[in-house]
Every structure is written in structure tokens, then in C-alpha cells.
Write a protein that holds these residues in place. Structure first.
Motif, PDB file in Angstrom:
ATOM      1  N   THR A  88       0.799  -1.231   0.000  1.00  0.00           N
ATOM      2  CA  THR A  88       0.000   0.000   0.000  1.00  0.00           C
ATOM      3  C   THR A  88       0.827   1.274   0.000  1.00  0.00           C
ATOM      4  O   THR A  88       0.297   2.341  -0.262  1.00  0.00           O
ATOM      5  CB  THR A  88      -0.911   0.041   1.234  1.00  0.00           C
ATOM      6  N   GLN A  89       2.097   1.181   0.347  1.00  0.00           N
ATOM      7  CA  GLN A  89       2.992   2.334   0.489  1.00  0.00           C
ATOM      8  C   GLN A  89       2.443   3.358   1.482  1.00  0.00           C
ATOM      9  O   GLN A  89       2.681   4.548   1.371  1.00  0.00           O
ATOM     10  CB  GLN A  89       3.296   2.988  -0.855  1.00  0.00           C
ATOM     11  N   THR A  90       1.673   2.861   2.478  1.00  0.00           N
ATOM     12  CA  THR A  90       1.168   3.724   3.557  1.00  0.00           C
ATOM     13  C   THR A  90       1.501   3.087   4.898  1.00  0.00           C
ATOM     14  O   THR A  90       1.582   1.865   5.024  1.00  0.00           O
ATOM     15  CB  THR A  90      -0.355   3.946   3.460  1.00  0.00           C
ATOM     16  N   CYS A  91       1.659   3.938   5.909  1.00  0.00           N
ATOM     17  CA  CYS A  91       1.986   3.484   7.265  1.00  0.00           C
ATOM     18  C   CYS A  91       0.831   2.667   7.834  1.00  0.00           C
ATOM     19  O   CYS A  91      -0.340   3.005   7.655  1.00  0.00           O
ATOM     20  CB  CYS A  91       2.275   4.694   8.156  1.00  0.00           C
ATOM     21  N   LEU A  92       1.182   1.609   8.554  1.00  0.00           N
ATOM     22  CA  LEU A  92       0.184   0.746   9.164  1.00  0.00           C
ATOM     23  C   LEU A  92      -0.517   1.404  10.354  1.00  0.00           C
ATOM     24  O   LEU A  92      -1.584   0.967  10.747  1.00  0.00           O
ATOM     25  CB  LEU A  92       0.847  -0.562   9.614  1.00  0.00           C
ATOM     26  N   LEU A  93       0.082   2.447  10.929  1.00  0.00           N
ATOM     27  CA  LEU A  93      -0.532   3.140  12.072  1.00  0.00           C
ATOM     28  C   LEU A  93      -1.283   4.399  11.673  1.00  0.00           C
ATOM     29  O   LEU A  93      -2.430   4.593  12.040  1.00  0.00           O
ATOM     30  CB  LEU A  93       0.534   3.519  13.112  1.00  0.00           C
ATOM     31  N   CYS A  94      -0.626   5.277  10.923  1.00  0.00           N
ATOM     32  CA  CYS A  94      -1.205   6.594  10.641  1.00  0.00           C
ATOM     33  C   CYS A  94      -1.705   6.750   9.208  1.00  0.00           C
ATOM     34  O   CYS A  94      -2.282   7.782   8.873  1.00  0.00           O
ATOM     35  CB  CYS A  94      -0.198   7.692  10.957  1.00  0.00           C
ATOM     36  N   ALA A  95      -1.498   5.741   8.375  1.00  0.00           N
ATOM     37  CA  ALA A  95      -1.899   5.754   6.963  1.00  0.00           C
ATOM     38  C   ALA A  95      -1.200   6.854   6.171  1.00  0.00           C
ATOM     39  O   ALA A  95      -1.636   7.198   5.079  1.00  0.00           O
ATOM     40  CB  ALA A  95      -3.417   5.864   6.815  1.00  0.00           C
ATOM     41  N   GLY A  96      -0.104   7.399   6.708  1.00  0.00           N
ATOM     42  CA  GLY A  96       0.677   8.391   5.971  1.00  0.00           C
ATOM     43  C   GLY A  96       1.471   7.734   4.857  1.00  0.00           C
ATOM     44  O   GLY A  96       1.817   6.550   4.922  1.00  0.00           O
ATOM     45  N   LEU A  97       1.766   8.486   3.820  1.00  0.00           N
ATOM     46  CA  LEU A  97       2.524   7.990   2.677  1.00  0.00           C
ATOM     47  C   LEU A  97       3.961   7.668   3.101  1.00  0.00           C
ATOM     48  O   LEU A  97       4.613   8.469   3.765  1.00  0.00           O
ATOM     49  CB  LEU A  97       2.527   9.025   1.551  1.00  0.00           C
ATOM     50  N   ILE A  98       4.449   6.503   2.721  1.00  0.00           N
ATOM     51  CA  ILE A  98       5.829   6.095   3.015  1.00  0.00           C
ATOM     52  C   ILE A  98       6.718   6.599   1.890  1.00  0.00           C
ATOM     53  O   ILE A  98       6.523   6.241   0.735  1.00  0.00           O
ATOM     54  CB  ILE A  98       5.947   4.567   3.145  1.00  0.00           C
ATOM     55  N   VAL A  99       7.688   7.432   2.236  1.00  0.00           N
ATOM     56  CA  VAL A  99       8.638   7.946   1.263  1.00  0.00           C
ATOM     57  C   VAL A  99       9.923   7.131   1.287  1.00  0.00           C
ATOM     58  O   VAL A  99      10.556   6.913   0.270  1.00  0.00           O
ATOM     59  CB  VAL A  99       8.943   9.441   1.544  1.00  0.00           C
ATOM     60  N   GLU A 100      10.293   6.656   2.484  1.00  0.00           N
ATOM     61  CA  GLU A 100      11.536   5.903   2.636  1.00  0.00           C
ATOM     62  C   GLU A 100      11.349   4.846   3.710  1.00  0.00           C
ATOM     63  O   GLU A 100      10.657   5.060   4.702  1.00  0.00           O
ATOM     64  CB  GLU A 100      12.669   6.849   3.023  1.00  0.00           C
ATOM     65  N   LEU A 101      11.963   3.694   3.515  1.00  0.00           N
ATOM     66  CA  LEU A 101      11.976   2.612   4.488  1.00  0.00           C
ATOM     67  C   LEU A 101      13.409   2.424   4.945  1.00  0.00           C
ATOM     68  O   LEU A 101      14.299   2.182   4.127  1.00  0.00           O
ATOM     69  CB  LEU A 101      11.435   1.317   3.866  1.00  0.00           C
ATOM     70  N   GLU A 102      13.626   2.546   6.239  1.00  0.00           N
ATOM     71  CA  GLU A 102      14.974   2.437   6.803  1.00  0.00           C
ATOM     72  C   GLU A 102      15.071   1.153   7.611  1.00  0.00           C
ATOM     73  O   GLU A 102      14.227   0.889   8.459  1.00  0.00           O
ATOM     74  CB  GLU A 102      15.228   3.662   7.687  1.00  0.00           C
ATOM     75  N   GLN A 103      16.086   0.347   7.346  1.00  0.00           N
ATOM     76  CA  GLN A 103      16.325  -0.870   8.110  1.00  0.00           C
ATOM     77  C   GLN A 103      17.262  -0.533   9.262  1.00  0.00           C
ATOM     78  O   GLN A 103      18.353  -0.012   9.043  1.00  0.00           O
ATOM     79  CB  GLN A 103      16.920  -1.959   7.224  1.00  0.00           C
ATOM     80  N   VAL A 104      16.828  -0.820  10.492  1.00  0.00           N
ATOM     81  CA  VAL A 104      17.606  -0.466  11.679  1.00  0.00           C
ATOM     82  C   VAL A 104      17.815  -1.715  12.523  1.00  0.00           C
ATOM     83  O   VAL A 104      16.857  -2.402  12.889  1.00  0.00           O
ATOM     84  CB  VAL A 104      16.875   0.620  12.516  1.00  0.00           C
ATOM     85  N   ASP A 105      19.063  -1.987  12.851  1.00  0.00           N
ATOM     86  CA  ASP A 105      19.417  -3.137  13.678  1.00  0.00           C
ATOM     87  C   ASP A 105      18.880  -2.946  15.088  1.00  0.00           C
ATOM     88  O   ASP A 105      18.920  -1.844  15.634  1.00  0.00           O
ATOM     89  CB  ASP A 105      20.938  -3.301  13.693  1.00  0.00           C
ATOM     90  N   VAL A 106      18.388  -4.012  15.697  1.00  0.00           N
ATOM     91  CA  VAL A 106      17.832  -3.926  17.047  1.00  0.00           C
ATOM     92  C   VAL A 106      18.886  -3.494  18.061  1.00  0.00           C
ATOM     93  O   VAL A 106      18.570  -2.866  19.064  1.00  0.00           O
ATOM     94  CB  VAL A 106      17.161  -5.262  17.456  1.00  0.00           C
TER      95      VAL A 106
END
Length: 172
Positions: A88-106
């Protein structure tokens, strides 16, 4: 990496899951065969007993690798965040448009606001956010200064005021 106008940034290299080896170039990733010949693919968390664990708000599994959505900064497990980007390219919480996805190590210590679930890489950024977005009024504004007249009583809600008698009672 970019597809369809969406940018994906990877903090660490991605391992090809079809590769098997006994030497592991990335810490905490297991890609090998056990003595029975079964290929094991997964991640071994380096957490200590008593460490706090974040759970994905979408799938309710413990997060091993974060997927941080930008610009809204909500964080999920990498699988859920990546699926949201691709579908969907939208956030699962706020439904905002996703421009970038960042992978962050735990292990990077990503901090998540308990009020709105926005994530921050540094503690001082989280403190500023909480102070500016979720600040309660100072206690002095809740109470009048000494010597000030008391505020008028608040009207009672839900209880109607008593009705005066309509006139003299009927004669029988």
C-alpha cells in the motif's frame, strides 16, 4: 535502492537466504546446516536476560530488525514494514505515505515514544519530542495563585435541578 518513487535504505547488507555457509559475515545471522542436514535460516538475538524487547504493533512478534517508515517515523518489524511498502505504500498506524523505508538493527537502541509510537535513534531526540508534543501543563496553572478568589463551582452534569412546586396541591 528505489522502486516506484519509494526509497529503501539498508543499514546493513542483506544476506541471500539461498546461500549456506558455516562462516557468518554478519553478526547474529544464522545460515548453515545442522548435523541432520536441515538448513537453518534465521536470526539469533544477542539480547541479555532482562533486556527490554519491542514487539511489532502489527504482527505482535518480537522485533529483531526494525523497519522504520519515513517521514512518519513509525517502526515495525522489518517484515511488516517491508510488506507495507510493497503493497500500500502507507503506514500501518497513521496511513501516511511512506517515502523511505529504513532498516535499523535492534542493537542500535532505537527508542519508541510510548504515547504515539514514533521512533527515535537518540534519547535526546525522544526527550525533545515528549516535551514538545506530549507536555502536560505545569502544576502551577492547575491551581490558582494564593489569595485569588476560588473559581465558580462547575455545574453538575446528568442531574437536573430540582423543580419548584407548580402551585398549591389539589383539594380533594
Amino acid at each position: 535502492m528505489s522502486f516506484g518513487g519509494l526509497t529503501i535504505s539498508l543499514a546493513k547488507p542483506v544476506v541471500n537466504s539461498s546461500t549456506t555457509s558455516t562462516e557468518n559475515p554478519i553478526k547474529n545471522v544464522i545460515l548453515n546446516q545442522d548435523p541432520d542436514g536441515v538448513e537453518l535460516v534465521g536470526e539469533n538475538s544477542a539480547r541479555n536476560l532482562g533486556d527490554k524487547v519491542h514487539f511489532c504493533t502489527n504482527c505482535n512478534f518480537p522485533i529483531i530488525m526494525y523497519g522504520r517508515l519515513l517521514p512518519c517515523q513509525h517502526a515495525f518489524c522489518w517484515t511488516c514494514a517491508n510488506d507495507a511498502c510493497r503493497s500500500t505504500q502507507t503506514c500501518l498506524l497513521c496511513a501516511g505515505l511512506i517515502v523511505e523505508l529504513e532498516q535499523v538493527d535492534v542493537g542500535s537502541g532505537l527508542l519508541v515514544c510510548a504515547h504515539c509510537l514514533v521512533s527515535f535513534p537518540q534519547e535526546d531526540e525522544l526527550r525533545v519530542h515528549v516535551r514538545e508534543q506530549h507536555r502536560k501543563p505545569p502544576p502551577s496553572s492547575l491551581h490558582p495563585p494564593p489569595g485569588a478568589p476560588p473559581p465558580p463551582p462547575a455545574p453538575q452534569q446528568g442531574i437536573p435541578p430540582p423543580r419548584p412546586p407548580a402551585g398549591p396541591p389539589p383539594l380533594i
